[in-house]
Write an enzyme that holds these catalytic residues in place. Structure first.
Site, PDB file in Angstrom:
ATOM      1  N   CYS A 134      78.092   2.316  13.257  1.00 14.39           N
ATOM      2  CA  CYS A 134      78.864   3.052  14.249  1.00 14.39           C
ATOM      3  C   CYS A 134      78.186   4.393  14.498  1.00 14.39           C
ATOM      4  CB  CYS A 134      80.313   3.240  13.803  1.00 14.39           C
ATOM      5  SG  CYS A 134      80.541   3.491  12.049  1.00 14.39           S
ATOM      6  N   GLU A 189      86.637   9.457  20.510  1.00 22.75           N
ATOM      7  CA  GLU A 189      85.616   8.637  21.153  1.00 22.75           C
ATOM      8  C   GLU A 189      86.160   7.673  22.191  1.00 22.75           C
ATOM      9  OE1 GLU A 189      82.119   8.211  17.781  1.00 22.75           O
ATOM     10  OE2 GLU A 189      83.320   6.459  18.283  1.00 22.75           O
ATOM     11  N   GLU A 193      69.637   2.178  10.955  1.00 28.06           N
ATOM     12  CA  GLU A 193      70.490   2.224   9.765  1.00 28.06           C
ATOM     13  C   GLU A 193      70.284   1.034   8.848  1.00 28.06           C
ATOM     14  OE1 GLU A 193      74.612   3.071  10.105  1.00 28.06           O
ATOM     15  OE2 GLU A 193      74.342   4.628  11.622  1.00 28.06           O
ATOM     16  N   GLU A 238      86.950  12.855  15.111  1.00 27.92           N
ATOM     17  CA  GLU A 238      86.295  11.878  15.980  1.00 27.92           C
ATOM     18  C   GLU A 238      87.227  11.628  17.162  1.00 27.92           C
ATOM     19  OE1 GLU A 238      83.570  10.644  16.563  1.00 27.92           O
ATOM     20  OE2 GLU A 238      82.402  10.302  14.751  1.00 27.92           O
ATOM     21  N   HIS A 243      83.904  11.809  23.719  1.00 28.08           N
ATOM     22  CA  HIS A 243      82.502  11.447  23.953  1.00 28.08           C
ATOM     23  C   HIS A 243      82.318   9.953  23.709  1.00 28.08           C
ATOM     24  CE1 HIS A 243      82.962  12.430  19.665  1.00 28.08           C
ATOM     25  NE2 HIS A 243      82.030  11.535  19.439  1.00 28.08           N
ATOM     26  N   HIS A 256      82.495  17.335  17.393  1.00 28.54           N
ATOM     27  CA  HIS A 256      83.345  16.943  16.277  1.00 28.54           C
ATOM     28  C   HIS A 256      84.097  18.100  15.621  1.00 28.54           C
ATOM     29  CE1 HIS A 256      80.373  13.624  16.596  1.00 28.54           C
ATOM     30  NE2 HIS A 256      81.459  12.895  16.391  1.00 28.54           N
ATOM     31  N   HIS A 277      76.645   7.028  18.189  1.00 26.39           N
ATOM     32  CA  HIS A 277      76.819   7.520  19.558  1.00 26.39           C
ATOM     33  C   HIS A 277      75.557   7.299  20.369  1.00 26.39           C
ATOM     34  CE1 HIS A 277      78.739  10.237  16.576  1.00 26.39           C
ATOM     35  NE2 HIS A 277      79.804  10.059  17.322  1.00 26.39           N
TER      36      HIS A 277
END
Length: 197
Positions: A78, A125, A98, A123, A43, A36, A80
């Site tokens: 959200c 992605e 979360e 970001e 990624h 980041h 990874h």
């Protein structure tokens, strides 16, 4: 079944993320913090939208401690996948970590985006978008990750996105537009009826 600790630390800067090319082929791994920084490194990521039986959408407000987009509103979850972890497993894991939610998830689509946050980070992605169903009674928030949350009607969300777009994360806005315009028939029944009328 493990009970969520609302103060549990579930995300670390040295988590190894999956680097990919534009065809979503893995090309290695890199620590989350490194992914980041600078111009960013492509990624894998994922994004989960959660609806309740009334067709309302679960939104979370990101923790003030987040490096990127702190205190912005976003979709339910959200994050990874970690290196060696599938998108499916990661989405279920993170939803539990979360929000304490265990739900069936349906994969909807995948897309690439890149967004810069001030002069702090990026970001970039290959993001898989999922949807699931849950109710407010299912939610147990991890306060290290989330500062606030709510279910809102789709009309309210649409209004807020138009009047206060800068309070939402960039990926959430992109994803919602496609869900609404291209994948409405895959979402909750009340949404389908609304778009058929």
């Amino acid at each position: 079944m493990k009970i969520l600790d609302k103060h549990e630390i579930v995300s670390f800067e040295n988590d190894q993320l999956i680097l990919v090319n534009n065809e979503d082929v893995s090309v290695g791994k890199m620590a989350k913090i490194e992914c980041h920084l600078g111009s960013g490194h492509l990624h894998r990521g994922f994004s989960v939208f959660v609806f309740n039986a009334a067709g309302e959408v679960l939104l979370q407000r990101r923790s003030a401690s987040k490096m990127l987009w702190p205190l912005y509103w976003s979709n339910a979850c959200c994050s990874h996948p970690r290196y060696g972890e599938s998108d499916t497993s990661a989405a279920h894991r993170r939803l539990r970590e979360e929000l304490g939610i265990r739900a069936e998830l349906d994969f909807i689509y995948k897309f690439v985006y890149r967004a810069e946050y001030e002069n702090i980070g990026v970001e970039h992605e290959m993001c898989s978008v999922w949807i699931g169903m849950a109710e407010a009674a299912d939610v147990r928030v991890n306060e290290n990750e989330i500062s606030d949350w709510k279910f809102v009607s789709m009309d309210k969300l649409e209004k807020d996105l138009k009047t206060s777009p800068d309070t939402f994360t960039p990926w959430m806005k992109l994803e919602w537009l496609r869900l609404k315009n291209e994948f409405a028939t895959l979402c909750p029944p009340r949404w389908q009826k609304r778009h058929e009328s």
